[in-house]
Scaffold this motif. Structure first.
Motif, PDB file in Angstrom:
ATOM      1  N   GLN A  82      46.945  43.742  31.197  1.00 27.67           N
ATOM      2  CA  GLN A  82      47.968  43.332  32.157  1.00 27.67           C
ATOM      3  C   GLN A  82      47.358  42.784  33.446  1.00 27.67           C
ATOM      4  OE1 GLN A  82      50.422  46.946  32.454  1.00 27.67           O
ATOM      5  NE2 GLN A  82      52.136  45.766  31.636  1.00 27.67           N
ATOM      6  N   LEU A  83      46.395  43.521  34.002  1.00 21.99           N
ATOM      7  CA  LEU A  83      45.816  43.102  35.278  1.00 21.99           C
ATOM      8  C   LEU A  83      44.959  41.844  35.132  1.00 21.99           C
ATOM      9  CD1 LEU A  83      44.916  46.559  36.898  1.00 21.99           C
ATOM     10  CD2 LEU A  83      46.882  45.070  37.354  1.00 21.99           C
ATOM     11  N   GLU A  86      47.322  38.996  35.070  1.00 17.93           N
ATOM     12  CA  GLU A  86      47.803  38.705  36.418  1.00 17.93           C
ATOM     13  C   GLU A  86      46.796  37.850  37.187  1.00 17.93           C
ATOM     14  OE1 GLU A  86      48.887  42.296  38.442  1.00 17.93           O
ATOM     15  OE2 GLU A  86      50.388  42.862  36.937  1.00 17.93           O
ATOM     16  N   CYS A  87      45.504  38.153  37.014  1.00 16.25           N
ATOM     17  CA  CYS A  87      44.461  37.331  37.640  1.00 16.25           C
ATOM     18  C   CYS A  87      44.467  35.915  37.077  1.00 16.25           C
ATOM     19  CB  CYS A  87      43.092  37.969  37.427  1.00 16.25           C
ATOM     20  SG  CYS A  87      42.765  39.409  38.450  1.00 16.25           S
ATOM     21  N   GLU A  89      47.045  34.312  35.858  1.00 19.87           N
ATOM     22  CA  GLU A  89      48.201  33.610  36.424  1.00 19.87           C
ATOM     23  C   GLU A  89      47.933  33.205  37.871  1.00 19.87           C
ATOM     24  OE1 GLU A  89      53.059  34.056  36.676  1.00 19.87           O
ATOM     25  OE2 GLU A  89      51.825  35.852  36.424  1.00 19.87           O
ATOM     26  N   GLN A  90      47.330  34.099  38.632  1.00 20.79           N
ATOM     27  CA  GLN A  90      47.024  33.820  40.035  1.00 20.79           C
ATOM     28  C   GLN A  90      46.096  32.626  40.181  1.00 20.79           C
ATOM     29  OE1 GLN A  90      45.430  37.200  42.185  1.00 20.79           O
ATOM     30  NE2 GLN A  90      44.541  35.918  43.787  1.00 20.79           N
ATOM     31  N   SER A 113      52.841  39.456  27.888  1.00 22.08           N
ATOM     32  CA  SER A 113      52.975  40.900  28.101  1.00 22.08           C
ATOM     33  C   SER A 113      53.595  41.606  26.891  1.00 22.08           C
ATOM     34  CB  SER A 113      53.811  41.184  29.340  1.00 22.08           C
ATOM     35  OG  SER A 113      55.113  40.646  29.214  1.00 22.08           O
TER      36      SER A 113
END
Length: 351
Positions: A82-83, A86-87, A89-90, A113
């Motif tokens: 998950q994390l 997120e990176c 996507e960022q 996800s």
């Protein structure tokens, strides 16, 4: 205009590996950068930026695979995936990003996800899917800096028994043994020197990089991290670290003695891998002529393993669609494989 250029990114716990195609789908860059993910997610974002520079761009679409979710900064693998996403996507937004989910195929980042279990440590499936289309039967051995993957292929498809890292460790399809970062104390508990057996120190005094630098077997440019003592990597430096493993100073014995010791460690690591090969081959019927397919920076060991199990050796690089202007190699097989698969399968996704 049709989508033509794709980059593939293999996010590991110690390295980020990437590849980039040209408009014809040929891989024109394939490289790696340091990514000490265990030190924090900011290192992943820095590695993304560094890789973007190394590749010369990120193309029109990004394909992602990973093993970095095992890093101990995460409470579990689910959180790790998950994390990391997120990176991703960022860093890449608003670029279209697809995440490799093994047998589920490429999943748009916005839906990833829902496929966390399939995404986790699926990079070996990218390599094996590409290989299985070319070799109807065979055993892929991808030997990296930290781990080795063994994936059997049959009837044109990958046939792994393990479905995650835990079950792959049980099946012998994942071996925590690589040619750079593996501590020597993880290979054997004792070693011979001048006719005597000596127990090894259970300390991070030396790694497999030391034995292969000493023997001159490592490809250039693949050992990116500092040595165990943060000193040099000359043969003399490596001999000094090997000596510490047996509680000695390198001056106590001749340089040829340390080379002999390095050969011993190399032999023991080769035996580790060969035992795993026999375990995997014991459960799946492959024709005698089915080859060992070598990949990774340590595939010089795969060549020797093939000889020991009496099978022909072929190189994974044979099936990579590489630009004629760059050397063909399979040092970073999952990154190259996911890039090639993505170019083939997602070419018209965002026309």
């Amino acid at each position: 205009m049709p989508l033509t250029v794709i980059s593939g990114w293999d996010i590991g716990g110690a390295h980020l590996k990437g590849a980039l195609t040209n408009a014809q789908g040929q891989i024109i860059r394939c490289t790696q950068v340091c990514c000490p993910l265990w030190q924090g997610l900011d290192h992943l974002l820095q590695a993304f930026e560094h890789m973007k520079i190394q590749l010369g761009g990120i193309g029109d679409l990004v394909a992602i695979t990973m093993t970095g979710e095992l890093a101990d900064i995460f409470k579990d693998r689910h959180q790790g995936v998950q994390l990391i996403l997120e990176c991703v996507e960022q860093f890449f937004s608003p670029m279209p990003v697809y995440v490799f989910a093994g047998t589920q195929g490429f999943i748009p980042l916005g839906h990833a996800s829902k496929y966390i279990k399939s995404i986790a440590s699926a990079n070996y499936l990218a390599t094996s899917q590409l290989a299985a289309r070319h070799w109807d039967q065979g055993l892929i051995i991808d030997i990296g800096s930290t781990t080795s993957d063994l994936i059997p292929c049959k009837a044109g498809k990958p046939h792994p028994q393990g479905k995650n890292d835990h079950t792959r460790l049980i099946s012998g399809e994942l071996v925590y043994s690589g040619v750079i970062r593996t501590p020597l104390m993880a290979i054997v508990q004792q070693a011979p020197i001048e006719g005597r057996w000596v127990r090894l120190a259970a300390e991070h005094f030396a790694t497999t990089a030391d034995i292969y630098h000493l023997l001159g077997w490592l490809p250039k440019g693949v050992d990116l991290y500092p040595s165990a003592d943060h000193q040099g990597k000359s043969p003399e430096d490596c001999a000094r670290r090997l000596a510490r493993m047996i509680g000695a100073d390198s001056q106590q014995e001749s340089f040829s003695s340390w080379r002999k010791l390095a050969f011993y460690f190399a032999e023991q690591q080769c035996q580790q891998l060969t035992q795993a090969i026999f375990q995997v081959l014991s459960r799946i019927n492959l024709k005698p002529e089915a080859p060992i397919i070598g990949a990774g920076i340590g595939r010089f060991l795969a060549i020797e393993c093939a000889r020991r199990v009496h099978r022909p050796y072929v190189d994974f690089a044979e099936i990579l669609k590489m630009s004629p202007h760059i050397p063909i190699n399979a040092d970073h097989a999952p990154a190259a494989a996911i890039t090639q698969l993505a170019w083939e399968q997602l070419q018209n996704t965002h026309c």
